[in-house]
Design a protein around this motif. Structure first.
Motif, PDB file in Angstrom:
ATOM      1  N   LYS A  15       5.974  -3.240  -2.312  1.00 42.03           N
ATOM      2  CA  LYS A  15       6.699  -4.244  -3.082  1.00 42.03           C
ATOM      3  C   LYS A  15       7.758  -3.560  -3.935  1.00 42.03           C
ATOM      4  CE  LYS A  15       3.119  -4.543  -6.650  1.00 42.03           C
ATOM      5  NZ  LYS A  15       2.211  -5.435  -7.364  1.00 42.03           N
ATOM      6  N   THR A  16       8.849  -4.276  -4.125  1.00 38.03           N
ATOM      7  CA  THR A  16       9.929  -3.826  -4.991  1.00 38.03           C
ATOM      8  C   THR A  16       9.859  -4.678  -6.248  1.00 38.03           C
ATOM      9  OG1 THR A  16      11.258  -3.263  -3.063  1.00 38.03           O
ATOM     10  CG2 THR A  16      12.423  -3.471  -5.175  1.00 38.03           C
ATOM     11  N   VAL A  17       9.741  -4.021  -7.394  1.00 38.62           N
ATOM     12  CA  VAL A  17       9.519  -4.713  -8.660  1.00 38.62           C
ATOM     13  C   VAL A  17      10.614  -4.310  -9.642  1.00 38.62           C
ATOM     14  CG1 VAL A  17       7.892  -5.024 -10.571  1.00 38.62           C
ATOM     15  CG2 VAL A  17       7.032  -4.668  -8.249  1.00 38.62           C
ATOM     16  N   ILE A  18      11.107  -5.299 -10.379  1.00 35.06           N
ATOM     17  CA  ILE A  18      12.017  -5.030 -11.488  1.00 35.06           C
ATOM     18  C   ILE A  18      11.406  -5.679 -12.728  1.00 35.06           C
ATOM     19  CG2 ILE A  18      13.478  -6.999 -10.918  1.00 35.06           C
ATOM     20  CD1 ILE A  18      15.825  -5.329 -12.088  1.00 35.06           C
ATOM     21  N   GLY A  19      11.135  -4.874 -13.738  1.00 35.10           N
ATOM     22  CA  GLY A  19      10.434  -5.381 -14.915  1.00 35.10           C
ATOM     23  C   GLY A  19       9.046  -5.833 -14.503  1.00 35.10           C
ATOM     24  N   THR A  20       8.758  -7.117 -14.702  1.00 37.01           N
ATOM     25  CA  THR A  20       7.473  -7.680 -14.276  1.00 37.01           C
ATOM     26  C   THR A  20       7.634  -8.595 -13.068  1.00 37.01           C
ATOM     27  OG1 THR A  20       7.722  -9.526 -15.809  1.00 37.01           O
ATOM     28  CG2 THR A  20       6.530  -7.582 -16.618  1.00 37.01           C
ATOM     29  N   ARG A  21       8.842  -8.660 -12.510  1.00 40.78           N
ATOM     30  CA  ARG A  21       9.116  -9.577 -11.401  1.00 40.78           C
ATOM     31  C   ARG A  21       9.142  -8.830 -10.066  1.00 40.78           C
ATOM     32  NH1 ARG A  21      13.566 -13.827 -11.975  1.00 40.78           N
ATOM     33  NH2 ARG A  21      11.852 -15.279 -11.888  1.00 40.78           N
ATOM     34  N   CYS A  22       8.372  -9.350  -9.122  1.00 41.93           N
ATOM     35  CA  CYS A  22       8.352  -8.805  -7.768  1.00 41.93           C
ATOM     36  C   CYS A  22       9.540  -9.393  -6.996  1.00 41.93           C
ATOM     37  CB  CYS A  22       7.031  -9.154  -7.085  1.00 41.93           C
ATOM     38  SG  CYS A  22       6.922  -8.515  -5.408  1.00 41.93           S
ATOM     39  N   LEU A  23      10.409  -8.516  -6.508  1.00 40.13           N
ATOM     40  CA  LEU A  23      11.579  -8.976  -5.761  1.00 40.13           C
ATOM     41  C   LEU A  23      11.275  -9.175  -4.283  1.00 40.13           C
ATOM     42  CD1 LEU A  23      14.350  -6.670  -7.284  1.00 40.13           C
ATOM     43  CD2 LEU A  23      13.830  -9.046  -7.885  1.00 40.13           C
ATOM     44  N   THR A  24      10.567  -8.211  -3.693  1.00 37.62           N
ATOM     45  CA  THR A  24      10.252  -8.294  -2.267  1.00 37.62           C
ATOM     46  C   THR A  24       8.875  -7.715  -2.000  1.00 37.62           C
ATOM     47  OG1 THR A  24      11.176  -6.119  -1.716  1.00 37.62           O
ATOM     48  CG2 THR A  24      12.684  -7.998  -1.584  1.00 37.62           C
ATOM     49  N   VAL A  25       8.279  -8.174  -0.910  1.00 42.36           N
ATOM     50  CA  VAL A  25       7.074  -7.572  -0.350  1.00 42.36           C
ATOM     51  C   VAL A  25       7.357  -7.385   1.133  1.00 42.36           C
ATOM     52  CG1 VAL A  25       4.622  -7.860   0.170  1.00 42.36           C
ATOM     53  CG2 VAL A  25       5.534  -8.651  -2.027  1.00 42.36           C
ATOM     54  N   GLN A  26       7.167  -6.159   1.591  1.00 41.15           N
ATOM     55  CA  GLN A  26       7.450  -5.832   2.979  1.00 41.15           C
ATOM     56  C   GLN A  26       6.288  -5.054   3.577  1.00 41.15           C
ATOM     57  OE1 GLN A  26      11.112  -3.952   1.352  1.00 41.15           O
ATOM     58  NE2 GLN A  26      12.028  -4.685   3.261  1.00 41.15           N
ATOM     59  N   HIS A  27       6.252  -5.007   4.910  1.00 42.48           N
ATOM     60  CA  HIS A  27       5.266  -4.190   5.603  1.00 42.48           C
ATOM     61  C   HIS A  27       5.537  -2.725   5.256  1.00 42.48           C
ATOM     62  CE1 HIS A  27       3.260  -2.143   8.966  1.00 42.48           C
ATOM     63  NE2 HIS A  27       2.405  -3.153   8.849  1.00 42.48           N
ATOM     64  N   ILE A  28       4.505  -1.911   5.231  1.00 46.81           N
ATOM     65  CA  ILE A  28       4.647  -0.506   4.842  1.00 46.81           C
ATOM     66  C   ILE A  28       5.621   0.234   5.759  1.00 46.81           C
ATOM     67  CG2 ILE A  28       2.706   0.413   6.171  1.00 46.81           C
ATOM     68  CD1 ILE A  28       3.657   1.350   2.539  1.00 46.81           C
ATOM     69  N   SER A  29       5.824  -0.244   6.966  1.00 49.86           N
ATOM     70  CA  SER A  29       6.798   0.389   7.866  1.00 49.86           C
ATOM     71  C   SER A  29       8.223   0.285   7.315  1.00 49.86           C
ATOM     72  CB  SER A  29       6.720  -0.224   9.268  1.00 49.86           C
ATOM     73  OG  SER A  29       7.086  -1.594   9.222  1.00 49.86           O
ATOM     74  N   GLN A  30       8.439  -0.612   6.358  1.00 50.16           N
ATOM     75  CA  GLN A  30       9.747  -0.788   5.729  1.00 50.16           C
ATOM     76  C   GLN A  30       9.889   0.003   4.425  1.00 50.16           C
ATOM     77  OE1 GLN A  30      12.207  -2.732   7.269  1.00 50.16           O
ATOM     78  NE2 GLN A  30      10.690  -2.539   8.894  1.00 50.16           N
ATOM     79  N   TYR A  31       8.949   0.929   4.179  1.00 51.82           N
ATOM     80  CA  TYR A  31       8.930   1.687   2.927  1.00 51.82           C
ATOM     81  C   TYR A  31      10.261   2.409   2.675  1.00 51.82           C
ATOM     82  CZ  TYR A  31       7.698   5.339  -0.416  1.00 51.82           C
ATOM     83  OH  TYR A  31       7.688   6.181  -1.487  1.00 51.82           O
TER      84      TYR A  31
END
Length: 117
Positions: A15-31
């Motif tokens: 997951k990509t997080v800014i502050g306390t907000r999650c921007l995206t959740v992706q499969h680990i292959s997209q790390y």
């Protein structure tokens, strides 16, 4: 700034997080793509971006109350069918999975359900 946590072998999502907000959740292959995107966008955001890999255990911990509420709403028949599905799946995992750690977890679930002693 971008803070990056390295994935562990059991991680399945990032997951990509800014502050306390999650921007995206992706499969680990997209790390790597998540890291590259965060680095390219870091100048656009004041708080740091965080790249956080996570596994199913983290997912359950984060959603424990939601899961418990959902399970409490199941009818007795639905609870029985869910239990049977879990038992069937765990037995299949123990029979077919090559990973001893996963087989051990399936066995532990069967123990907790009282299927094996």
């Amino acid at each position: 700034m971008v803070a990056v946590l390295e994935p562990e072998p059991q991680d399945r999502w990032v997951k990509t997080v800014i502050g306390t907000r999650c921007l995206t959740v992706q499969h680990i292959s997209q790390y790597q793509q998540a890291v590259a995107w965060a680095v390219s966008m870091a100048d656009q955001f004041d708080p740091p971006l965080h790249i956080v890999p996570f596994d199913v255990n983290d997912l359950v911990k984060l959603n424990r109350h939601r899961l418990e509420r959902g399970l409490a709403l199941l009818t007795p028949d639905e609870q029985h069918r869910l239990r049977q599905d879990v038992v069937t799946t765990c037995i299949a995992v123990m029979r077919d999975c090559d990973d001893p750690a996963v087989r051990s977890e399936a066995y532990d679930v069967l123990l907790k359900l009282g299927v094996v002693k």
